[in-house]
Design a protein around this motif. Structure first.
Motif, PDB file in Angstrom:
ATOM      1  N   VAL A  19      49.637  43.553  36.896  1.00  0.00           N
ATOM      2  CA  VAL A  19      49.390  44.991  37.044  1.00  0.00           C
ATOM      3  C   VAL A  19      50.488  45.669  37.859  1.00  0.00           C
ATOM      4  O   VAL A  19      50.969  46.746  37.488  1.00  0.00           O
ATOM      5  N   ALA A  87      44.694  46.738  42.783  1.00  0.00           N
ATOM      6  CA  ALA A  87      44.880  46.704  41.328  1.00  0.00           C
ATOM      7  C   ALA A  87      43.606  46.249  40.655  1.00  0.00           C
ATOM      8  O   ALA A  87      42.877  45.415  41.191  1.00  0.00           O
ATOM      9  N   SER A  88      43.345  46.804  39.480  1.00  0.00           N
ATOM     10  CA  SER A  88      42.268  46.261  38.650  1.00  0.00           C
ATOM     11  C   SER A  88      42.843  45.860  37.301  1.00  0.00           C
ATOM     12  O   SER A  88      43.835  46.439  36.838  1.00  0.00           O
ATOM     13  N   VAL A  92      39.383  46.330  32.372  1.00  0.00           N
ATOM     14  CA  VAL A  92      38.118  46.785  32.989  1.00  0.00           C
ATOM     15  C   VAL A  92      38.269  48.154  33.664  1.00  0.00           C
ATOM     16  O   VAL A  92      37.368  48.602  34.373  1.00  0.00           O
ATOM     17  N   ARG A  93      39.379  48.815  33.466  1.00  0.00           N
ATOM     18  CA  ARG A  93      39.589  50.114  34.134  1.00  0.00           C
ATOM     19  C   ARG A  93      38.471  51.089  33.775  1.00  0.00           C
ATOM     20  O   ARG A  93      37.978  51.110  32.643  1.00  0.00           O
ATOM     21  N   GLY A  94      38.115  51.866  34.745  1.00  0.00           N
ATOM     22  CA  GLY A  94      37.100  52.891  34.508  1.00  0.00           C
ATOM     23  C   GLY A  94      35.674  52.370  34.577  1.00  0.00           C
ATOM     24  O   GLY A  94      34.731  53.095  34.308  1.00  0.00           O
ATOM     25  N   GLN A  95      35.517  51.110  34.964  1.00  0.00           N
ATOM     26  CA  GLN A  95      34.168  50.526  35.023  1.00  0.00           C
ATOM     27  C   GLN A  95      33.689  50.307  36.454  1.00  0.00           C
ATOM     28  O   GLN A  95      32.684  49.655  36.689  1.00  0.00           O
ATOM     29  N   ALA A  97      35.271  48.708  39.065  1.00  0.00           N
ATOM     30  CA  ALA A  97      35.737  47.562  39.857  1.00  0.00           C
ATOM     31  C   ALA A  97      36.692  48.018  40.960  1.00  0.00           C
ATOM     32  O   ALA A  97      36.581  47.582  42.122  1.00  0.00           O
ATOM     33  N   ARG A 122      50.849  54.864  45.017  1.00  0.00           N
ATOM     34  CA  ARG A 122      51.625  55.269  43.844  1.00  0.00           C
ATOM     35  C   ARG A 122      51.161  56.651  43.421  1.00  0.00           C
ATOM     36  O   ARG A 122      49.951  56.952  43.498  1.00  0.00           O
ATOM     37  N   ALA A 124      50.587  57.815  40.573  1.00  0.00           N
ATOM     38  CA  ALA A 124      49.549  57.766  39.538  1.00  0.00           C
ATOM     39  C   ALA A 124      48.165  57.444  40.097  1.00  0.00           C
ATOM     40  O   ALA A 124      47.159  57.681  39.427  1.00  0.00           O
ATOM     41  N   ALA A 125      48.112  56.924  41.324  1.00  0.00           N
ATOM     42  CA  ALA A 125      46.824  56.527  41.898  1.00  0.00           C
ATOM     43  C   ALA A 125      46.290  57.533  42.916  1.00  0.00           C
ATOM     44  O   ALA A 125      45.200  57.328  43.472  1.00  0.00           O
ATOM     45  N   GLY A 127      44.886  60.446  42.711  1.00  0.00           N
ATOM     46  CA  GLY A 127      43.558  60.995  42.419  1.00  0.00           C
ATOM     47  C   GLY A 127      42.439  60.013  42.747  1.00  0.00           C
ATOM     48  O   GLY A 127      41.356  60.399  43.190  1.00  0.00           O
ATOM     49  N   LYS A 131      39.548  60.744  45.643  1.00  0.00           N
ATOM     50  CA  LYS A 131      38.098  60.660  45.386  1.00  0.00           C
ATOM     51  C   LYS A 131      37.376  59.993  46.550  1.00  0.00           C
ATOM     52  O   LYS A 131      36.208  60.251  46.807  1.00  0.00           O
TER      53      LYS A 131
HETATM   54  C1  LIG Z   1      44.025  52.588  40.590  1.00  0.00           C
HETATM   55  C2  LIG Z   1      43.115  51.492  40.039  1.00  0.00           C
HETATM   56  C3  LIG Z   1      43.058  50.336  41.048  1.00  0.00           C
HETATM   57  C4  LIG Z   1      41.702  52.067  39.838  1.00  0.00           C
HETATM   58  O1  LIG Z   1      40.866  51.016  39.404  1.00  0.00           O
HETATM   59  P1  LIG Z   1      39.677  51.235  38.327  1.00  0.00           P
HETATM   60  O2  LIG Z   1      38.987  49.930  38.233  1.00  0.00           O
HETATM   61  O3  LIG Z   1      40.211  51.829  37.083  1.00  0.00           O
HETATM   62  O4  LIG Z   1      38.839  52.331  39.062  1.00  0.00           O
HETATM   63  P2  LIG Z   1      37.283  52.681  38.841  1.00  0.00           P
HETATM   64  O5  LIG Z   1      36.865  52.359  37.454  1.00  0.00           O
HETATM   65  O6  LIG Z   1      36.514  52.026  39.913  1.00  0.00           O
HETATM   66  O7  LIG Z   1      37.309  54.258  39.040  1.00  0.00           O
HETATM   67  C5  LIG Z   1      36.553  54.923  40.045  1.00  0.00           C
HETATM   68  C6  LIG Z   1      36.718  56.391  39.845  1.00  0.00           C
HETATM   69  O8  LIG Z   1      38.079  56.750  40.107  1.00  0.00           O
HETATM   70  C7  LIG Z   1      38.642  57.390  38.951  1.00  0.00           C
HETATM   71  N1  LIG Z   1      40.018  56.949  38.830  1.00  0.00           N
HETATM   72  C8  LIG Z   1      40.445  55.704  38.585  1.00  0.00           C
HETATM   73  N2  LIG Z   1      41.783  55.675  38.575  1.00  0.00           N
HETATM   74  C9  LIG Z   1      42.181  56.945  38.818  1.00  0.00           C
HETATM   75  C10 LIG Z   1      43.456  57.554  38.930  1.00  0.00           C
HETATM   76  N3  LIG Z   1      44.575  56.834  38.808  1.00  0.00           N
HETATM   77  N4  LIG Z   1      43.503  58.876  39.204  1.00  0.00           N
HETATM   78  C11 LIG Z   1      42.363  59.607  39.345  1.00  0.00           C
HETATM   79  N5  LIG Z   1      41.133  59.071  39.246  1.00  0.00           N
HETATM   80  C12 LIG Z   1      41.052  57.749  38.990  1.00  0.00           C
HETATM   81  C13 LIG Z   1      37.797  56.931  37.784  1.00  0.00           C
HETATM   82  O9  LIG Z   1      37.862  57.853  36.734  1.00  0.00           O
HETATM   83  C14 LIG Z   1      36.430  56.868  38.417  1.00  0.00           C
HETATM   84  O10 LIG Z   1      35.892  58.160  38.502  1.00  0.00           O
HETATM   85  P3  LIG Z   1      34.326  58.429  38.194  1.00  0.00           P
HETATM   86  O11 LIG Z   1      33.561  57.641  39.222  1.00  0.00           O
HETATM   87  O12 LIG Z   1      34.185  59.905  38.359  1.00  0.00           O
HETATM   88  O13 LIG Z   1      34.102  57.937  36.829  1.00  0.00           O
HETATM   89  C15 LIG Z   1      43.612  50.972  38.670  1.00  0.00           C
HETATM   90  O14 LIG Z   1      43.745  52.054  37.803  1.00  0.00           O
HETATM   91  C16 LIG Z   1      44.933  50.241  38.712  1.00  0.00           C
HETATM   92  O15 LIG Z   1      44.987  49.034  38.958  1.00  0.00           O
HETATM   93  N6  LIG Z   1      46.019  50.957  38.400  1.00  0.00           N
HETATM   94  C17 LIG Z   1      47.337  50.357  38.285  1.00  0.00           C
HETATM   95  C18 LIG Z   1      47.857  49.848  39.600  1.00  0.00           C
HETATM   96  C19 LIG Z   1      47.876  50.906  40.673  1.00  0.00           C
HETATM   97  O16 LIG Z   1      48.341  52.010  40.475  1.00  0.00           O
HETATM   98  N7  LIG Z   1      47.384  50.500  41.841  1.00  0.00           N
HETATM   99  C20 LIG Z   1      47.388  51.361  43.004  1.00  0.00           C
HETATM  100  C21 LIG Z   1      48.616  51.039  43.772  1.00  0.00           C
HETATM  101  S1  LIG Z   1      48.814  52.181  45.139  1.00  0.00           S
END
Ligand SMILES: CC(C)(COP(=O)(O)OP(=O)(O)OC[C@H]1O[C@@H](n2cnc3c(N)ncnc32)[C@H](O)[C@@H]1OP(=O)(O)O)[C@@H](O)C(=O)NCCC(=O)NCCS
Length: 157
Positions: A19, A87-88, A92-95, A97, A122, A124-125, A127, A131
């Motif tokens: 990831v 990282a997830s 399984v994103r959006g579930q 974890a 990052r 991209a993260a 938002g 939350k």
């Molecule tokens: C960021 C990350 C860890 C989130 O994990 P995930 O398992 O997808 O998150 P969840 O399913 O638990 O999401 C929880 C909530 O956050 C929101 N969310 C998840 N990623 C988001 C993002 N990048 N931006 C905005 N909102 C986000 C989801 O929509 C969800 O909202 P809801 O409860 O209203 O439905 C995952 O997207 C990831 O691994 N990304 C790539 C690596 C990365 O960027 N890591 C962070 C490094 S700083």
């Protein structure tokens, strides 16, 4: 469903590589502080025992490039926590974890309250962390080979 438990440093390597290093076999996944006694690695484990989300936390003071330093006011260095390697698994994103893992990191810092929790986020993260009530406390900066980041932080009282 899944549960979040402490895992070994080496158990983070697969998801870190897939990831956070885009699957690069040369990507560095052994990081400073990984083996410190004070460092904790967490993993979200699914029903069949696979690790589907990870994050690592240890005490580390808010970095110099954080311009909003007031957020750390009156919080001892030992109660300032950095997390990284969040990282997830893409499947399984959006579930939930990632969220459940992040709540465990917050709870870890909460055990030492009042505390400060921060990360290099990052772009991209952002938002995702907003939350959870984390806020941007720095200007944008670059981490070589990874991309643009902001320091994000939250006080835990
Ligand atoms: C960021 C990350 C860890 C989130 O994990 P995930 O398992 O997808 O998150 P969840 O399913 O638990 O999401 C929880 C909530 O956050 C929101 N969310 C998840 N990623 C988001 C993002 N990048 N931006 C905005 N909102 C986000 C989801 O929509 C969800 O909202 P809801 O409860 O209203 O439905 C995952 O997207 C990831 O691994 N990304 C790539 C690596 C990365 O960027 N890591 C962070 C490094 S700083």
């Amino acid at each position: 469903m899944f549960k979040v438990v402490p895992i070994s440093a080496s158990a983070t390597h697969h998801l870190r590589r897939e990831v956070l290093r885009n699957g690069d076999p040369q990507g560095v996944v052994i990081w400073p502080r990984d083996d410190d006694a004070i460092t904790t690695h967490y993993g979200a484990i699914n029903a069949v025992g696979a690790i589907i989300a990870i994050g690592t936390i240890y005490p580390q003071i808010l970095p110099e490039n954080a311009t909003n330093r007031a957020i750390a006011n009156a919080i001892d260095a030992s109660r300032q926590f950095q997390f990284r390697g969040m990282a997830s698994d893409a499947s399984v994103r959006g579930q939930g974890a990632g969220w459940t893992l992040l709540q465990r990191l917050i709870a870890h810092a909460h055990e030492q309250r009042p505390a400060l929790l921060w990360c290099n986020a990052r772009v991209a993260a952002i938002g995702f962390y907003e939350k959870a009530s984390m806020q941007i406390v720095s200007d944008q900066f670059d981490i070589a080979g990874v991309g643009p980041h902001f320091v994000m932080a939250m006080r835990i009282s």
